[in-house]
Design an enzyme around this catalytic site. Structure first.
Site, PDB file in Angstrom:
ATOM      1  N   THR A  46      74.246  37.587  22.773  1.00 28.35           N
ATOM      2  CA  THR A  46      73.464  38.736  22.864  1.00 28.35           C
ATOM      3  C   THR A  46      72.112  38.582  23.671  1.00 28.35           C
ATOM      4  O   THR A  46      71.881  39.075  24.374  1.00 28.35           O
ATOM      5  CB  THR A  46      72.866  39.068  21.187  1.00 28.35           C
ATOM      6  OG1 THR A  46      74.139  39.611  20.587  1.00 28.35           O
ATOM      7  CG2 THR A  46      71.938  40.219  21.572  1.00 28.35           C
ATOM      8  N   ALA A  90      70.031  45.019  15.586  1.00 27.90           N
ATOM      9  CA  ALA A  90      71.055  44.855  14.838  1.00 27.90           C
ATOM     10  C   ALA A  90      71.120  43.924  13.884  1.00 27.90           C
ATOM     11  O   ALA A  90      71.246  43.988  12.378  1.00 27.90           O
ATOM     12  CB  ALA A  90      72.492  44.631  15.788  1.00 27.90           C
ATOM     13  N   THR A 145      65.847  32.269  13.588  1.00 38.10           N
ATOM     14  CA  THR A 145      67.165  32.173  14.085  1.00 38.10           C
ATOM     15  C   THR A 145      67.448  32.763  15.410  1.00 38.10           C
ATOM     16  O   THR A 145      68.805  33.315  15.616  1.00 38.10           O
ATOM     17  CB  THR A 145      68.140  32.588  13.002  1.00 38.10           C
ATOM     18  OG1 THR A 145      67.876  34.060  12.628  1.00 38.10           O
ATOM     19  CG2 THR A 145      68.060  31.764  11.596  1.00 38.10           C
ATOM     20  N   ARG A 159      65.125  32.453  18.941  1.00 34.67           N
ATOM     21  CA  ARG A 159      65.070  31.646  20.194  1.00 34.67           C
ATOM     22  C   ARG A 159      64.185  30.705  19.886  1.00 34.67           C
ATOM     23  O   ARG A 159      62.881  31.116  19.598  1.00 34.67           O
ATOM     24  CB  ARG A 159      64.997  32.350  21.510  1.00 34.67           C
ATOM     25  CG  ARG A 159      66.175  33.229  22.076  1.00 34.67           C
ATOM     26  CD  ARG A 159      67.272  32.209  22.534  1.00 34.67           C
ATOM     27  NE  ARG A 159      68.420  32.998  23.091  1.00 34.67           N
ATOM     28  CZ  ARG A 159      69.441  33.009  22.378  1.00 34.67           C
ATOM     29  NH1 ARG A 159      69.631  32.880  20.990  1.00 34.67           N
ATOM     30  NH2 ARG A 159      70.466  33.600  22.928  1.00 34.67           N
ATOM     31  N   ASP A 187      66.928  27.530  13.904  1.00 30.75           N
ATOM     32  CA  ASP A 187      68.341  27.483  14.215  1.00 30.75           C
ATOM     33  C   ASP A 187      68.459  27.156  15.892  1.00 30.75           C
ATOM     34  O   ASP A 187      69.282  27.275  16.379  1.00 30.75           O
ATOM     35  CB  ASP A 187      69.080  28.660  13.411  1.00 30.75           C
ATOM     36  CG  ASP A 187      70.371  28.634  14.061  1.00 30.75           C
ATOM     37  OD1 ASP A 187      71.272  27.407  13.963  1.00 30.75           O
ATOM     38  OD2 ASP A 187      70.933  29.346  14.361  1.00 30.75           O
ATOM     39  N   GLU A 230      68.274  22.998  24.255  1.00 31.47           N
ATOM     40  CA  GLU A 230      69.234  22.761  23.345  1.00 31.47           C
ATOM     41  C   GLU A 230      70.384  21.932  24.089  1.00 31.47           C
ATOM     42  O   GLU A 230      70.725  22.372  25.103  1.00 31.47           O
ATOM     43  CB  GLU A 230      69.778  24.092  22.715  1.00 31.47           C
ATOM     44  CG  GLU A 230      68.776  24.759  22.068  1.00 31.47           C
ATOM     45  CD  GLU A 230      69.250  26.201  21.305  1.00 31.47           C
ATOM     46  OE1 GLU A 230      70.044  26.713  22.120  1.00 31.47           O
ATOM     47  OE2 GLU A 230      68.917  26.782  20.350  1.00 31.47           O
ATOM     48  N   HIS A 282      71.899  25.637  16.319  1.00 31.36           N
ATOM     49  CA  HIS A 282      72.107  26.945  16.713  1.00 31.36           C
ATOM     50  C   HIS A 282      73.677  27.440  16.326  1.00 31.36           C
ATOM     51  O   HIS A 282      74.636  27.424  17.200  1.00 31.36           O
ATOM     52  CB  HIS A 282      72.070  26.873  18.366  1.00 31.36           C
ATOM     53  CG  HIS A 282      71.841  28.163  18.892  1.00 31.36           C
ATOM     54  ND1 HIS A 282      71.102  28.405  19.901  1.00 31.36           N
ATOM     55  CD2 HIS A 282      72.519  29.364  18.533  1.00 31.36           C
ATOM     56  CE1 HIS A 282      71.117  29.920  20.193  1.00 31.36           C
ATOM     57  NE2 HIS A 282      71.783  30.331  19.630  1.00 31.36           N
ATOM     58  N   TRP A 291      75.150  32.088  14.847  1.00 25.91           N
ATOM     59  CA  TRP A 291      76.128  32.985  15.308  1.00 25.91           C
ATOM     60  C   TRP A 291      77.480  32.622  15.268  1.00 25.91           C
ATOM     61  O   TRP A 291      78.530  33.432  15.185  1.00 25.91           O
ATOM     62  CB  TRP A 291      75.836  33.109  16.740  1.00 25.91           C
ATOM     63  CG  TRP A 291      76.490  31.807  17.510  1.00 25.91           C
ATOM     64  CD1 TRP A 291      76.141  30.422  17.353  1.00 25.91           C
ATOM     65  CD2 TRP A 291      77.607  31.544  18.547  1.00 25.91           C
ATOM     66  NE1 TRP A 291      76.854  29.536  18.265  1.00 25.91           N
ATOM     67  CE2 TRP A 291      77.762  30.147  18.905  1.00 25.91           C
ATOM     68  CE3 TRP A 291      78.545  32.685  19.078  1.00 25.91           C
ATOM     69  CZ2 TRP A 291      78.892  29.878  19.616  1.00 25.91           C
ATOM     70  CZ3 TRP A 291      79.272  32.070  20.114  1.00 25.91           C
ATOM     71  CH2 TRP A 291      79.712  30.706  20.384  1.00 25.91           C
TER      72      TRP A 291
END
Ligand code: NAI
Ligand code: 3PY
Length: 319
Positions: free
Chosen positions: A74, A157, A233, A235, A259, A264, A286, A289
């Protein structure tokens, strides 16, 4: 014939089946691609698939054949979308695939911290239950979510799905207006600063953009009157890392769960890694998702985006 290159295929996980697009094409995939190898590997591609590989303007300048970037996520902050637009390259992302996996992760983190699970786990391992001599051990705070206030930044969402679960827990939900703006949009949509002041838990669900970089820094932590849990959770760049560390160590917030970090994986000297021993801080790699169901949905949408673009009816375009 299109030439499709997937530059960080390993990010999807070995258990996921990525259906090849039903269009004439050559396909090449790389498990991961270091920044120095991006141009070499992408040079011949007309279509690129990337999850987290950065595509900046300088890189795009060196990819004259490129017509379409399908982001397998996303968040598109790794891609310079304006530079793509200027070069006639269309960009798509994957939408609403994470409306169960991320909210469930958010509540796992929230419940663990509100009920002091990391602290109790440590106490039990150290024999504190036996030492206590009674049926219950009441050495760490336990707070219900019921009756508390959840502030959410980002009414998309995921933010809306988090709100739905929160209401089922009996939480009061406040959506934050844009920082620096008067909020509009209903009784549960309140100014950003009011959300900072009123929340017992604050959860971030907006994209990383120039407007949201360091959305939470020293001034914002100072306004968190109810010492909330802060959950990110979304960025890493949304929070000033050192400000978060100071807020936690200074008691301005009662806990934090993260997260995503700005880089990263985080480098070994990242300030969050020295918080690893704290029981009021959770760092997950991370994985919000990453339920199997959600990763398969990502793969399916990536294929659909490529087929739609090739058919001249693109979907999920990022503008
Ligand atoms: N940890 C993980 O594994 C995952 C993280 N994400 C992150 O979560 C973010 C949100 O995902 P979705 O809800 O699916 O996206 P979405 O696009 O449905 O919702 C994002 C919402 O943020 C709002 N927004 C944009 N700028 C804002 C600002 N300055 N202040 C307040 N709100 C703002 C938008 O208007 C939109 O309502 C993604 O951008 C991505 O960075 C998404 C999926 C998985
Ligand atoms: O979908 C996203 O934005 C994620 O961070 C997971 O890759």
């Amino acid at each position: 014939m299109d030439r499709i290159a997937f530059l960080d295929h390993d990010t999807m996980g070995a258990d996921i089946a990525l259906r090849r697009p039903a269009i004439p094409h050559d396909w090449v995939q790389h498990g991961r691609t270091a920044p120095a190898d991006i141009v070499e590997r992408a040079r011949d591609a007309t279509i690129l698939i990337v999850n987290k590989v950065p595509l900046g303007a300088g890189t795009l300048d060196r990819l004259p054949d490129l017509r379409f970037v399908a982001v397998a996520a996303t968040g598109t902050d790794n891609v310079d979308v304006a530079a793509c637009r200027a070069r006639g390259i269309a960009v798509s992302n994957v939408r609403a695939y994470a409306v169960h996996t991320v909210p469930e992760h958010v509540f796992a983190l929230m419940l663990a911290l509100r009920r002091s699970l990391p602290a109790y786990r440590q106490s039990v391992a150290a024999g504190a239950w036996q030492d206590g001599g009674q049926f219950t051990l009441l050495t760490h705070p336990i707070r219900d979510l019921h009756g508390s206030t959840l502030g959410i930044v980002g009414r998309g969402a995921i933010g809306q799905a988090v709100a739905g679960i929160a209401r089922a827990f009996g939480m009061r939900v406040l959506f934050a207006g844009r920082k620096g703006e008067e909020a509009a949009g209903g009784p549960d949509h309140v100014p950003f600063d009011a959300v900072l002041a009123e929340s017992d838990v604050l959860s971030l669900h907006c994209p990383l953009t120039p407007a949201t970089r360091h959305l939470l820094g020293e001034p914002e932590f100072a306004r968190m009157a109810r010492r909330p849990l802060v959950i990110n959770t979304s960025r890493g760049g949304l929070i000033d890392d050192m400000a978060l560390v100071r807020a936690l160590e200074g008691g301005l917030i009662s806990g934090a769960a993260v997260d995503a970090t700005a880089v990263e994986p985080p480098p070994p000297d990242h300030p969050f890694l020295r918080l690893a021993g704290r029981t009021d801080f959770l760092l997950t790699p991370h994985i919000g998702w990453a339920s199997a169901e959600a990763r398969q949905a990502v793969a399916d949408q990536v294929t659909a985006c490529i087929e739609a673009f090739a058919a001249g009816r693109p979907i999920n375009l990022v503008t």
